[in-house]
Design an enzyme around this catalytic site. Structure first.
Site, PDB file in Angstrom:
ATOM      1  N   TRP A 167       0.830  -1.199   0.000  1.00  0.00           N
ATOM      2  CA  TRP A 167       0.000   0.000   0.000  1.00  0.00           C
ATOM      3  C   TRP A 167       0.867   1.253   0.000  1.00  0.00           C
ATOM      4  O   TRP A 167       1.629   1.472   0.947  1.00  0.00           O
ATOM      5  CB  TRP A 167      -0.908   0.009   1.228  1.00  0.00           C
ATOM      6  CG  TRP A 167      -1.988  -1.007   1.113  1.00  0.00           C
ATOM      7  CD1 TRP A 167      -3.115  -0.910   0.362  1.00  0.00           C
ATOM      8  CD2 TRP A 167      -2.040  -2.279   1.766  1.00  0.00           C
ATOM      9  NE1 TRP A 167      -3.876  -2.035   0.511  1.00  0.00           N
ATOM     10  CE2 TRP A 167      -3.240  -2.896   1.351  1.00  0.00           C
ATOM     11  CE3 TRP A 167      -1.189  -2.961   2.646  1.00  0.00           C
ATOM     12  CZ2 TRP A 167      -3.625  -4.153   1.797  1.00  0.00           C
ATOM     13  CZ3 TRP A 167      -1.591  -4.206   3.085  1.00  0.00           C
ATOM     14  CH2 TRP A 167      -2.788  -4.799   2.655  1.00  0.00           C
ATOM     15  N   HIS A 188      -7.569   0.775   2.925  1.00  0.00           N
ATOM     16  CA  HIS A 188      -8.611  -0.221   2.650  1.00  0.00           C
ATOM     17  C   HIS A 188      -9.659  -0.129   3.767  1.00  0.00           C
ATOM     18  O   HIS A 188      -9.476   0.617   4.732  1.00  0.00           O
ATOM     19  CB  HIS A 188      -8.034  -1.640   2.533  1.00  0.00           C
ATOM     20  CG  HIS A 188      -7.170  -2.068   3.695  1.00  0.00           C
ATOM     21  ND1 HIS A 188      -6.652  -3.337   3.810  1.00  0.00           N
ATOM     22  CD2 HIS A 188      -6.724  -1.405   4.802  1.00  0.00           C
ATOM     23  CE1 HIS A 188      -5.934  -3.429   4.929  1.00  0.00           C
ATOM     24  NE2 HIS A 188      -5.966  -2.278   5.527  1.00  0.00           N
ATOM     25  N   ARG A 214      -5.094   5.739  -1.762  1.00  0.00           N
ATOM     26  CA  ARG A 214      -3.736   5.230  -1.929  1.00  0.00           C
ATOM     27  C   ARG A 214      -2.928   6.257  -2.715  1.00  0.00           C
ATOM     28  O   ARG A 214      -3.463   6.909  -3.608  1.00  0.00           O
ATOM     29  CB  ARG A 214      -3.733   3.874  -2.654  1.00  0.00           C
ATOM     30  CG  ARG A 214      -4.322   2.800  -1.751  1.00  0.00           C
ATOM     31  CD  ARG A 214      -4.228   1.416  -2.309  1.00  0.00           C
ATOM     32  NE  ARG A 214      -5.140   0.538  -1.558  1.00  0.00           N
ATOM     33  CZ  ARG A 214      -5.391  -0.729  -1.846  1.00  0.00           C
ATOM     34  NH1 ARG A 214      -4.775  -1.282  -2.876  1.00  0.00           N
ATOM     35  NH2 ARG A 214      -6.221  -1.428  -1.125  1.00  0.00           N
ATOM     36  N   GLN A 228     -14.351   0.907  -1.273  1.00  0.00           N
ATOM     37  CA  GLN A 228     -14.349  -0.542  -1.072  1.00  0.00           C
ATOM     38  C   GLN A 228     -15.576  -0.927  -0.262  1.00  0.00           C
ATOM     39  O   GLN A 228     -16.188  -0.084   0.414  1.00  0.00           O
ATOM     40  CB  GLN A 228     -13.106  -0.987  -0.283  1.00  0.00           C
ATOM     41  CG  GLN A 228     -11.833  -1.046  -1.107  1.00  0.00           C
ATOM     42  CD  GLN A 228     -10.693  -1.746  -0.351  1.00  0.00           C
ATOM     43  OE1 GLN A 228     -10.731  -1.861   0.873  1.00  0.00           O
ATOM     44  NE2 GLN A 228      -9.699  -2.202  -1.077  1.00  0.00           N
ATOM     45  N   VAL A 271      -5.800 -12.889   6.784  1.00  0.00           N
ATOM     46  CA  VAL A 271      -6.645 -14.078   6.586  1.00  0.00           C
ATOM     47  C   VAL A 271      -5.772 -15.311   6.406  1.00  0.00           C
ATOM     48  O   VAL A 271      -4.613 -15.223   5.983  1.00  0.00           O
ATOM     49  CB  VAL A 271      -7.587 -13.932   5.355  1.00  0.00           C
ATOM     50  CG1 VAL A 271      -8.684 -12.922   5.639  1.00  0.00           C
ATOM     51  CG2 VAL A 271      -6.787 -13.564   4.112  1.00  0.00           C
ATOM     52  N   ALA A 325     -13.686 -13.012   6.055  1.00  0.00           N
ATOM     53  CA  ALA A 325     -13.701 -11.599   5.672  1.00  0.00           C
ATOM     54  C   ALA A 325     -13.508 -11.506   4.171  1.00  0.00           C
ATOM     55  O   ALA A 325     -12.950 -12.418   3.548  1.00  0.00           O
ATOM     56  CB  ALA A 325     -12.596 -10.831   6.398  1.00  0.00           C
TER      57      ALA A 325
END
Ligand code: PHE
Length: 357
Positions: A167, A188, A214, A228, A271, A325
């Site tokens: 990022w 995000h 960003r 998002q 995740v 998620a």
């Protein structure tokens, strides 16, 4: 005739000639009167108490008997004529008005006023959050100026983790110009995962639409400011199969009931396991075209099972609770649905573009 020249002020003395002149000017002016006000002024000017014809009638007395008779008769005749003409002109104007009124068709439908509409990004957010609402997900929102802790640390992205390089980040300056090295414009919507879990005990089912930022150059597929939608579901016994089923249902609701989905392994630090989901191309039905770059598949989101470290970080027992998620770019979804080829159009503020949606 000789008596006329004998009159004290011959030019003002009433005569048949003067009456004819008056008739001509009166009738000409009457023809030009175009409303009730002008008609009234005209009446006062000629027939009123101090009107021109009235003063002629008054001054008849100063004429010799012979002339008084002929000029008087002419003046009276003119008065009758002017009164008749005034009535005629009044009727004429009234008729013209009512004809105009009859030409107005009050049964025609009214003209539509200009109506604004929802921005295509807003529409897409609503459609997506509606689809998830039907599956029990609440919609919540979070801050766009975020703490480093939520944007990175709580998501298992430590300071030296190479994933932070993914990022390019807009760090926030304090008013005195110094870098607030702990604040940034969120890159995000994932920081809301920890914020929601900190405030809520399981079960959690939320979707989080919002702006992200960003630091990058814009082109047809990249914007420095975009949207998002994050999703998070945590409860006892939630499995990868629940994630697949939920996202499959979402894909069918947004892209059509005949859609197929494909999951492939992907990596996100927060995740485990991580995945990317693609749908079969709705333009070519998987055969291969320019939209899917001849692959038959279109990637639409990142997802995965919430990392145990993320759960532990907010005080959840990762032995007891599991969850999934996901995160997707709203502009990307809107572009796919509407066949838009340049992401910069969304923020350009051009009504020719916006009014198509
Ligand atoms: N936050 C990720 C991104 O911006 C998307 C994501 C969200 C992936 C949730 C997995 C789970 O790319």
């Amino acid at each position: 005739m000789s008596s006329r020249s004998e009159a004290p002020s011959s030019s003002d003395a009433p005569s048949e000639g003067l009456i004819e002149t008056l008739r001509a000017s009166a009738l000409a002016e009457l023809g030009e009167a175009s409303d009730g006000g002008e008609l009234d002024e005209w009446r006062v000017r000629y027939l009123g108490r101090k009107g021109q014809l009235t003063s002629i009638l008054r001054s008849l007395a100063s004429l010799p008997v012979e002339e008084r008779r002929t000029v008087g008769a002419a003046a009276n005749q003119l008065r009758t004529a002017l009164e008749e003409q005034l009535q005629a002109r009044t009727d004429e104007l009234r008729n013209a008005l009512s004809t105009a009124a009859e030409q107005l068709d009050v049964t025609l439908p009214g003209r539509r006023g200009h109506r604004g509409g929802l921005h295509p990004v807003t529409q897409t957010i609503r459609d997506i959050t509606d689809a998830f609402a039907a599956m029990g997900f609440q919609t919540v929102e979070g801050p766009e100026v975020e703490l480093e802790r939520y944007n990175f640390d709580a998501l298992n992205i430590p300071a030296d983790h190479p994933a932070r390089d993914l990022w390019d980040t807009m760090w926030v300056e304090s008013p005195d110009g110094e870098d607030r090295s702990d604040m940034l414009l969120r890159t995000h919507t994932s920081p809301m995962q920890a914020r929601v879990m900190e405030k809520t005990d399981p079960p959690v089912r939320v979707v989080v639409p919002g702006r992200c930022y960003r630091y990058e150059a814009t082109d047809a597929t990249h914007e420095w400011c975009f949207h998002q939608i994050e999703g998070l579901a945590v409860d006892e016994g939630i499995s990868f199969a629940d994630m697949k089923g939920t996202l499959y249902e979402f894909a069918r609701r947004i892209f059509g009931s005949e859609r197929k989905v494909r999951f492939r392994v992907d990596f996100f630090p927060f995740v485990e396991p991580g995945a990317e989901m693609a749908i079969d191309c709705f333009k070519c039905n998987g055969g291969g075209c320019n939209l899917c770059k001849q692959t038959g598949w279109i990637e639409i989101l990142g997802a995965g099972m919430v990392h145990p470290k993320v759960l532990e970080g907010v005080g959840y027992d990762s032995e007891k609770y599991t969850g999934f998620a996901f995160g997707m770019g709203v502009e990307r979804i809107a572009m796919l649905r509407h066949g838009i080829d340049d992401v910069r159009l969304f923020a350009a503020g051009d009504l020719r573009f916006l009014s198509q949606f």
